[in-house]
Design an enzyme around this catalytic site. Sequence first.
Site, mmCIF file in Angstrom:
data_model
loop_
_atom_site.group_PDB
_atom_site.id
_atom_site.type_symbol
_atom_site.label_atom_id
_atom_site.label_comp_id
_atom_site.label_asym_id
_atom_site.label_seq_id
_atom_site.Cartn_x
_atom_site.Cartn_y
_atom_site.Cartn_z
ATOM 1 N N ASP A 180 88.392 63.285 -14.516
ATOM 2 C CA ASP A 180 88.466 63.081 -13.063
ATOM 3 C C ASP A 180 87.098 63.019 -12.398
ATOM 4 O O ASP A 180 87.010 62.919 -11.171
ATOM 5 C CB ASP A 180 89.344 64.147 -12.395
ATOM 6 C CG ASP A 180 88.879 65.570 -12.666
ATOM 7 O OD1 ASP A 180 87.903 65.742 -13.420
ATOM 8 O OD2 ASP A 180 89.503 66.511 -12.131
ATOM 9 N N LYS A 192 89.446 68.650 -4.655
ATOM 10 C CA LYS A 192 90.560 67.699 -4.506
ATOM 11 C C LYS A 192 91.873 68.425 -4.742
ATOM 12 O O LYS A 192 91.919 69.495 -5.364
ATOM 13 C CB LYS A 192 90.421 66.526 -5.486
ATOM 14 C CG LYS A 192 90.369 66.901 -6.973
ATOM 15 C CD LYS A 192 91.704 67.209 -7.620
ATOM 16 C CE LYS A 192 91.559 67.582 -9.090
ATOM 17 N NZ LYS A 192 92.808 68.151 -9.674
#
Length: 280
Positions: free
Chosen positions: A136, A8
């Site tokens: 995350d 990401k």
Amino acid sequence: MLVFPKAKINLGLRITGRRPDGYHDIETVLYPVGLCDALELVADSKDQEKDTLIISGFGIPGGTEDNIVLRAVRKLREVFPVPSLKIHLHKNIPSGAGLGGGSSDAAFMLRAVNRKFSLSLGCDDLKAIAAGLGSDCPFFIDCQPSFASGRGEILSSVDNFLEDYYVVLVNPGISVSTREAYENCRPLKPESSLAELISYPVEQWKDIIVNDFENTVFLRHPRIKEIKQALYGAGAIYSSMSGSGSTVYGIFREKPAIPVNLRIMVIHEGTLQTIPAPVK
């Protein structure tokens, strides 16, 4: 079973407060990119007493037994009788690069074990388990563009607003400690939420969307700042360090001509595409 944990990038990252539990409150937009690891798992037919993990590709700091992939399996095994596994993890996502590689590996492992052994855990269940592994980690269960707040685990979906833009990821081979980066940042509540700013045209992001980690990381590692400047020089309409670094990405309207001195550090490039949500 073979799965491909995605990387990401962070579109902006604001550190908005310090929490009583020692963590920080943040605002960021997490956006998946095509760079991925490869993670293969099979049930151990020899019925070993513990899981085995082989790692290839980029090295990972720390001992194998402490790897987050194995910790993910142990979390599931607290509730479900998951058999011993033989696991091969090939790392294409560098560690300490701000790309969420370890968190993604853990989340994709949860997804894979859930599917392979028919544990019937829904996405919300998997996200709750993932949150115990890393802030995350829950993002990678769906792996869809999301606005993240709290420690990064409070997620709300956003549109694939960068679809068909071209992204270039540059990594100088510097490992940045996330803990150290947080310790050197000063929390500040912004006047405007990133959730609002991200809706502005990408051409305006350069002046309004920031990564709070850049101030301290650039001082310690000037090379990372130079990469960001070079990406703008190559025609990026927006460039930023991802997470706590050290990867810097540039967003372009179309495939750019990257200078040779920058090209040798490119670890991924390509058009941003929608990543299908996992089967529920």
